[in-house]
Motif scaffolding. Structure first.
Motif, PDB file in Angstrom:
ATOM      1  N   ARG A   1       4.444   1.711  -6.952  1.00 38.77           N
ATOM      2  CA  ARG A   1       3.007   2.027  -6.852  1.00 38.77           C
ATOM      3  C   ARG A   1       2.714   3.424  -7.393  1.00 38.77           C
ATOM      4  N   ILE A   2       3.580   4.367  -7.038  1.00 35.83           N
ATOM      5  CA  ILE A   2       3.397   5.742  -7.534  1.00 35.83           C
ATOM      6  C   ILE A   2       3.503   5.750  -9.065  1.00 35.83           C
ATOM      7  N   SER A   3       4.482   4.983  -9.600  1.00 39.22           N
ATOM      8  CA  SER A   3       4.651   4.909 -11.073  1.00 39.22           C
ATOM      9  C   SER A   3       3.372   4.435 -11.753  1.00 39.22           C
ATOM     10  N   GLU A   4       2.733   3.416 -11.143  1.00 41.97           N
ATOM     11  CA  GLU A   4       1.492   2.890 -11.755  1.00 41.97           C
ATOM     12  C   GLU A   4       0.443   3.979 -11.862  1.00 41.97           C
ATOM     13  N   ARG A   5       0.336   4.754 -10.774  1.00 40.74           N
ATOM     14  CA  ARG A   5      -0.665   5.835 -10.780  1.00 40.74           C
ATOM     15  C   ARG A   5      -0.296   6.919 -11.796  1.00 40.74           C
ATOM     16  N   LEU A   6       0.994   7.232 -11.904  1.00 37.85           N
ATOM     17  CA  LEU A   6       1.420   8.250 -12.876  1.00 37.85           C
ATOM     18  C   LEU A   6       1.166   7.751 -14.296  1.00 37.85           C
TER      19      LEU A   6
ATOM     20  N   GLN B   1       0.844  -1.190   0.000  1.00 41.30           N
ATOM     21  CA  GLN B   1       0.000   0.000   0.000  1.00 41.30           C
ATOM     22  C   GLN B   1       0.881   1.243   0.000  1.00 41.30           C
ATOM     23  N   LEU B   2       0.346   2.316  -0.514  1.00 41.28           N
ATOM     24  CA  LEU B   2       1.067   3.583  -0.413  1.00 41.28           C
ATOM     25  C   LEU B   2       0.942   4.109   1.017  1.00 41.28           C
ATOM     26  N   PRO B   3       1.992   4.796   1.513  1.00 41.41           N
ATOM     27  CA  PRO B   3       1.861   5.395   2.835  1.00 41.41           C
ATOM     28  C   PRO B   3       0.689   6.380   2.846  1.00 41.41           C
ATOM     29  N   LYS B   4       0.025   6.488   3.995  1.00 42.76           N
ATOM     30  CA  LYS B   4      -1.158   7.363   4.104  1.00 42.76           C
ATOM     31  C   LYS B   4      -0.840   8.806   3.748  1.00 42.76           C
ATOM     32  N   SER B   5       0.400   9.218   4.095  1.00 44.87           N
ATOM     33  CA  SER B   5       0.792  10.608   3.852  1.00 44.87           C
ATOM     34  C   SER B   5       1.074  10.889   2.380  1.00 44.87           C
ATOM     35  N   CYS B   6       1.006   9.841   1.554  1.00 44.00           N
ATOM     36  CA  CYS B   6       1.415   9.993   0.158  1.00 44.00           C
ATOM     37  C   CYS B   6       0.187  10.219  -0.723  1.00 44.00           C
ATOM     38  N   ASN B   7      -0.091  11.476  -0.972  1.00 45.39           N
ATOM     39  CA  ASN B   7      -1.275  11.836  -1.742  1.00 45.39           C
ATOM     40  C   ASN B   7      -0.904  11.926  -3.232  1.00 45.39           C
TER      41      ASN B   7
ATOM     42  N   PRO C   1      16.886  19.723   2.333  1.00 44.40           N
ATOM     43  CA  PRO C   1      16.808  18.259   2.423  1.00 44.40           C
ATOM     44  C   PRO C   1      16.260  17.829   3.789  1.00 44.40           C
ATOM     45  N   GLN C   2      15.001  18.140   4.036  1.00 49.51           N
ATOM     46  CA  GLN C   2      14.373  17.817   5.326  1.00 49.51           C
ATOM     47  C   GLN C   2      14.299  16.308   5.509  1.00 49.51           C
ATOM     48  N   PRO C   3      14.596  15.810   6.717  1.00 48.54           N
ATOM     49  CA  PRO C   3      14.436  14.376   6.959  1.00 48.54           C
ATOM     50  C   PRO C   3      13.016  13.916   6.623  1.00 48.54           C
ATOM     51  N   ASN C   4      12.929  12.699   6.065  1.00 45.00           N
ATOM     52  CA  ASN C   4      11.635  12.087   5.742  1.00 45.00           C
ATOM     53  C   ASN C   4      10.842  12.877   4.703  1.00 45.00           C
ATOM     54  N   ARG C   5      11.561  13.640   3.868  1.00 51.86           N
ATOM     55  CA  ARG C   5      10.937  14.370   2.760  1.00 51.86           C
ATOM     56  C   ARG C   5      11.277  13.655   1.467  1.00 51.86           C
ATOM     57  N   MET C   6      10.322  13.570   0.562  1.00 48.69           N
ATOM     58  CA  MET C   6      10.627  13.076  -0.783  1.00 48.69           C
ATOM     59  C   MET C   6      10.287  14.166  -1.791  1.00 48.69           C
ATOM     60  N   VAL C   7      11.194  14.371  -2.736  1.00 50.60           N
ATOM     61  CA  VAL C   7      10.969  15.314  -3.825  1.00 50.60           C
ATOM     62  C   VAL C   7      10.936  14.509  -5.118  1.00 50.60           C
ATOM     63  N   LEU C   8       9.945  14.765  -5.951  1.00 51.14           N
ATOM     64  CA  LEU C   8       9.867  14.129  -7.278  1.00 51.14           C
ATOM     65  C   LEU C   8       9.949  15.240  -8.311  1.00 51.14           C
TER      66      LEU C   8
ATOM     67  N   GLN D   1      -2.170  14.765  -5.358  1.00 49.75           N
ATOM     68  CA  GLN D   1      -1.399  16.004  -5.182  1.00 49.75           C
ATOM     69  C   GLN D   1      -0.108  15.963  -6.014  1.00 49.75           C
ATOM     70  N   ILE D   2       0.558  14.797  -6.018  1.00 52.10           N
ATOM     71  CA  ILE D   2       1.791  14.658  -6.818  1.00 52.10           C
ATOM     72  C   ILE D   2       1.477  14.907  -8.297  1.00 52.10           C
ATOM     73  N   ILE D   3       0.390  14.298  -8.755  1.00 50.30           N
ATOM     74  CA  ILE D   3      -0.005  14.440 -10.165  1.00 50.30           C
ATOM     75  C   ILE D   3      -0.261  15.901 -10.490  1.00 50.30           C
ATOM     76  N   ASP D   4      -0.985  16.566  -9.603  1.00 49.24           N
ATOM     77  CA  ASP D   4      -1.308  17.971  -9.811  1.00 49.24           C
ATOM     78  C   ASP D   4      -0.041  18.834  -9.847  1.00 49.24           C
ATOM     79  N   ASP D   5       0.865  18.594  -8.866  1.00 49.28           N
ATOM     80  CA  ASP D   5       2.115  19.369  -8.799  1.00 49.28           C
ATOM     81  C   ASP D   5       2.983  19.130 -10.030  1.00 49.28           C
ATOM     82  N   LEU D   6       3.106  17.861 -10.445  1.00 49.60           N
ATOM     83  CA  LEU D   6       3.943  17.555 -11.620  1.00 49.60           C
ATOM     84  C   LEU D   6       3.360  18.250 -12.850  1.00 49.60           C
ATOM     85  N   ASP D   7       2.057  18.223 -12.939  1.00 49.71           N
ATOM     86  CA  ASP D   7       1.371  18.858 -14.057  1.00 49.71           C
ATOM     87  C   ASP D   7       1.619  20.368 -14.087  1.00 49.71           C
ATOM     88  N   GLN D   8       1.482  20.998 -12.913  1.00 47.05           N
ATOM     89  CA  GLN D   8       1.577  22.472 -12.840  1.00 47.05           C
ATOM     90  C   GLN D   8       3.016  22.964 -12.891  1.00 47.05           C
ATOM     91  N   GLN D   9       3.917  22.290 -12.132  1.00 50.82           N
ATOM     92  CA  GLN D   9       5.269  22.852 -11.997  1.00 50.82           C
ATOM     93  C   GLN D   9       6.396  21.877 -12.299  1.00 50.82           C
TER      94      GLN D   9
END
Ligand code: OGA
Ligand code: MN
Length: 200
Positions: A87-92, A5-11, A163-170, A14-22
């Motif tokens: 999992r994120i790749s599948e959604r993208l 499963q994707l982590p609960k904090s992983c929306n 580079p905040q701990p526990n941060r992911m940037v795509l 939102q990633i799709i929207d951000d990648l699309d916009q910026q």
């Protein structure tokens, strides 16, 4: 149902929207503290196997001087991060039809003074890296410790990301970016979501 499963904090919306916009997206506090602890432990236990990172035909220390360790099945905790990225790749793929098939990943360690000069991860579309991801796993990071990811978004705006701990940037792999000189040890996993299988 897939077991991973994707982590609960992983929306992902939102990633799709951000990648699309910026062209980039930031997810903070992506993993549980238990997982972070296990990952830090696995990374620390292998630090003496990290090797200087190569750029195409060899090691060029004026471009980057971090040390890396490619992630393989002998690193089971890091493999769970790769499973999340799959999992994120599948959604993208469902949304953008990117045709992402593979995840290629390494740990990276920047010691004090290390940096990675301005570059793209997919220069002239020469490789099949489509989306770059960086996850930061040092236990703490202070704003005056350097080591920021400086990134130009797809609207040509520059951003300086801590580079905040526990941060992911795509981000899209053809965007220009650099790692500013770190003043403390900076630990991360860089992973690329690729269109093809990895050829070594
Ligand atoms: C890379 C890279 C950025 C970072 O490994 O190619 O650009 O913030 N990393 O570590
Ligand atoms: Mn890069």
């Amino acid at each position: 149902m897939d077991a991973i499963q994707l982590p609960k904090s992983c929306n992902v919306d939102q990633i799709i929207d951000d990648l699309d916009q910026q062209g980039f997206s930031i997810i903070d506090d992506i993993y549980t503290q238990d997982y972070v602890n296990a990952l830090v432990k696995e990374c620390s236990a292998h630090l003496n196997s990290f090797r200087e990172a190569a750029i195409q035909n060899g090691v060029i220390q004026t471009i980057r001087n971090d040390q890396i360790l490619w992630i393989d099945p002998k690193l089971p905790i890091a493999q769970q991060h790769i499973a999340t990225l799959k999992r994120i790749s599948e959604r993208l793929n469902q949304y953008f039809y990117l045709g992402l098939k593979e995840v290629e990943a390494h740990f990276a360690c920047y010691n004090s003074g290390d940096f990675y000069a301005l570059h793209r991860d997919n220069p002239q579309q020469k490789n099949n890296r489509v989306i770059s991801t960086v996850y930061y796993l040092h236990e703490r990071w202070q704003a005056d410790w350097g080591g920021e990811l400086r990134l130009q978004d797809k609207n040509q705006q520059w951003h300086i990301l801590l580079p905040q701990p526990n941060r992911m940037v795509l981000f899209e792999s053809d965007l220009l970016h650099e790692v500013l000189k770190a003043k403390q040890q900076r630990l991360s996993i860089t992973a690329w979501l690729r269109r093809d299988s990895v050829l070594f």
